[in-house]
Write a protein that holds these residues in place. Structure first.
Motif, PDB file in Angstrom:
ATOM      1  N   VAL A   1       1.950   8.413   3.357  1.00  0.00           N
ATOM      2  CA  VAL A   1       3.193   7.581   3.326  1.00  0.00           C
ATOM      3  C   VAL A   1       2.847   6.687   1.704  1.00  0.00           C
ATOM      4  O   VAL A   1       1.567   6.501   2.163  1.00  0.00           O
ATOM      5  N   ARG A   2       3.235   6.439   0.554  1.00  0.00           N
ATOM      6  CA  ARG A   2       2.875   5.820   0.065  1.00  0.00           C
ATOM      7  C   ARG A   2       3.343   4.227  -0.576  1.00  0.00           C
ATOM      8  O   ARG A   2       4.571   5.218  -1.447  1.00  0.00           O
ATOM      9  N   GLY A   3       3.724   3.552  -0.447  1.00  0.00           N
ATOM     10  CA  GLY A   3       4.120   2.695  -1.191  1.00  0.00           C
ATOM     11  C   GLY A   3       4.683   1.904  -1.783  1.00  0.00           C
ATOM     12  O   GLY A   3       3.407   0.776  -2.213  1.00  0.00           O
ATOM     13  N   MET A   4       5.393   2.594  -3.100  1.00  0.00           N
ATOM     14  CA  MET A   4       4.959   1.784  -4.444  1.00  0.00           C
ATOM     15  C   MET A   4       5.473   0.468  -4.319  1.00  0.00           C
ATOM     16  O   MET A   4       4.782  -0.145  -5.541  1.00  0.00           O
ATOM     17  N   TYR A   5       6.231   0.124  -3.577  1.00  0.00           N
ATOM     18  CA  TYR A   5       6.845  -1.077  -3.940  1.00  0.00           C
ATOM     19  C   TYR A   5       5.579  -1.812  -3.487  1.00  0.00           C
ATOM     20  O   TYR A   5       5.645  -2.787  -4.425  1.00  0.00           O
ATOM     21  N   SER A   6       4.922  -2.509  -2.501  1.00  0.00           N
ATOM     22  CA  SER A   6       4.060  -3.203  -2.446  1.00  0.00           C
ATOM     23  C   SER A   6       2.942  -2.831  -2.387  1.00  0.00           C
ATOM     24  O   SER A   6       2.435  -3.787  -3.282  1.00  0.00           O
ATOM     25  N   TYR A   7       2.572  -1.799  -3.219  1.00  0.00           N
ATOM     26  CA  TYR A   7       2.190  -1.595  -4.642  1.00  0.00           C
ATOM     27  C   TYR A   7       1.493  -2.513  -5.566  1.00  0.00           C
ATOM     28  O   TYR A   7       0.978  -2.815  -6.224  1.00  0.00           O
ATOM     29  N   ARG A   8       3.152  -2.007  -6.635  1.00  0.00           N
ATOM     30  CA  ARG A   8       3.700  -2.906  -7.562  1.00  0.00           C
ATOM     31  C   ARG A   8       3.323  -4.290  -7.169  1.00  0.00           C
ATOM     32  O   ARG A   8       3.122  -5.701  -8.062  1.00  0.00           O
ATOM     33  N   GLN A   9       4.087  -4.851  -6.025  1.00  0.00           N
ATOM     34  CA  GLN A   9       4.174  -6.681  -5.625  1.00  0.00           C
ATOM     35  C   GLN A   9       2.367  -6.750  -5.483  1.00  0.00           C
ATOM     36  O   GLN A   9       2.373  -7.789  -5.958  1.00  0.00           O
ATOM     37  N   ALA A  10       1.231  -6.508  -5.156  1.00  0.00           N
ATOM     38  CA  ALA A  10      -0.071  -6.112  -4.918  1.00  0.00           C
ATOM     39  C   ALA A  10      -0.371  -6.464  -6.437  1.00  0.00           C
ATOM     40  O   ALA A  10      -1.517  -7.111  -6.350  1.00  0.00           O
TER      41      ALA A  10
END
Length: 60
Positions: free
Chosen positions: A19-28
């Motif tokens: 599962v890839r958390g795109m939102y958390s990746y974008r925030q980081a």
């Protein structure tokens, strides 16, 4: 390329999903824009993408 998996970019060999958390990746990674497009996931073992392809399930 964007990393997938844990913080060390390794997915366990027995994993049945990722599962890839795109939102958390974008925030980081606020300076890295993500394209709104289809993506391809390439996976290989520790030998890397240039290793010869073999069929079957490796012995444990």
């Amino acid at each position: 390329m964007y990393p997938v998996g844990s913080t060390v970019k390794i997915i366990p060999g027995m994993a049945t999903s990722v599962v890839r958390g795109m939102y958390s990746y974008r925030q980081a990674h606020t300076k890295t824009l993500l394209a709104q497009a289809p993506y391809t996931l390439n996976a290989w073992d520790k030998r890397g993408p240039e290793a010869p392809k073999r069929g079957g399930i490796p012995a444990e």
